[in-house]
Design a protein around this motif. Structure first.
Motif, PDB file in Angstrom:
ATOM      1  N   ARG A   1      -6.016   4.661   0.077  1.00 57.29           N
ATOM      2  CA  ARG A   1      -4.982   5.686   0.188  1.00 57.29           C
ATOM      3  C   ARG A   1      -5.034   6.625  -1.012  1.00 57.29           C
TER       4      ARG A   1
ATOM      5  N   ALA B   1       0.802  -1.222   0.000  1.00 51.80           N
ATOM      6  CA  ALA B   1       0.000   0.000   0.000  1.00 51.80           C
ATOM      7  C   ALA B   1       0.838   1.277   0.000  1.00 51.80           C
ATOM      8  N   PHE B   2       2.024   1.226   0.599  1.00 52.63           N
ATOM      9  CA  PHE B   2       2.829   2.436   0.756  1.00 52.63           C
ATOM     10  C   PHE B   2       4.209   2.343   0.100  1.00 52.63           C
ATOM     11  N   ASN B   3       4.493   1.238  -0.593  1.00 52.13           N
ATOM     12  CA  ASN B   3       5.817   1.040  -1.223  1.00 52.13           C
ATOM     13  C   ASN B   3       6.948   1.264  -0.226  1.00 52.13           C
TER      14      ASN B   3
ATOM     15  N   LYS C   1      -4.541   0.157  -0.421  1.00 53.29           N
ATOM     16  CA  LYS C   1      -3.819   0.968  -1.412  1.00 53.29           C
ATOM     17  C   LYS C   1      -4.786   1.889  -2.155  1.00 53.29           C
ATOM     18  N   ASN C   2      -5.945   1.360  -2.535  1.00 50.23           N
ATOM     19  CA  ASN C   2      -6.929   2.184  -3.240  1.00 50.23           C
ATOM     20  C   ASN C   2      -7.579   3.206  -2.318  1.00 50.23           C
TER      21      ASN C   2
ATOM     22  N   ARG D   1       3.255   5.895   8.481  1.00 53.61           N
ATOM     23  CA  ARG D   1       2.608   4.890   7.633  1.00 53.61           C
ATOM     24  C   ARG D   1       1.711   3.976   8.457  1.00 53.61           C
TER      25      ARG D   1
END
Length: 127
Positions: free
Chosen positions: A111, A69-71, A108-109, A90
């Motif tokens: 975010r 989600a945040f790489n 992730k979406n 995070r």
């Protein structure tokens, strides 16, 4: 021995001490790690193994979500306290996004939606 008898109140909940030795093989390289656990439960090998696996399962799942989600693994920040500060931000963001239940999409979406939609961001933040 005197040190142990002086600080017994600090160890009131201690019921057992466990040791786990992990062997990891990657190709021809073998690494061995020894971890020690102070437990609030009376332990046997099976119970300790279950507790350790449960702990690492939670850790691994959290890291996976943060990375997807945040790489997180691609973050170029490595100096001073900045990496730990960003990890905490995070984690807070992940907690807020996970608590928001109206959007039936992944973290992730959520975010990305919060980045694009100020109303949704306010909902995630609870304001």
């Amino acid at each position: 021995m005197e040190l142990l008898t002086q600080n017994t109140d600090k160890w009131a909940g201690l019921r057992s001490i466990g040791v786990v030795e992990s062997v990891r093989r990657i190709g021809d390289k073998i690494t061995i790690a020894t971890r020690y656990y102070l437990n609030s439960f009376i332990s046997n090998a099976e119970k300790l193994a279950m507790a350790v696996r449960s702990h690492w399962s939670i850790e691994n799942n959290l890291h996976w979500v943060l990375n997807v989600a945040f790489n997180e693994d691609d973050c170029p920040v490595h100096k001073d306290n900045a990496p730990e500060n960003l990890v905490r931000l995070r984690q807070i963001s992940l907690n807020l996004l996970s608590q928001e239940k109206t959007a039936k999409i992944g973290v992730k979406n959520k975010r990305l939606k919060a980045a694009w939609d100020n109303k949704y961001l306010a909902k995630v933040l609870g304001i």
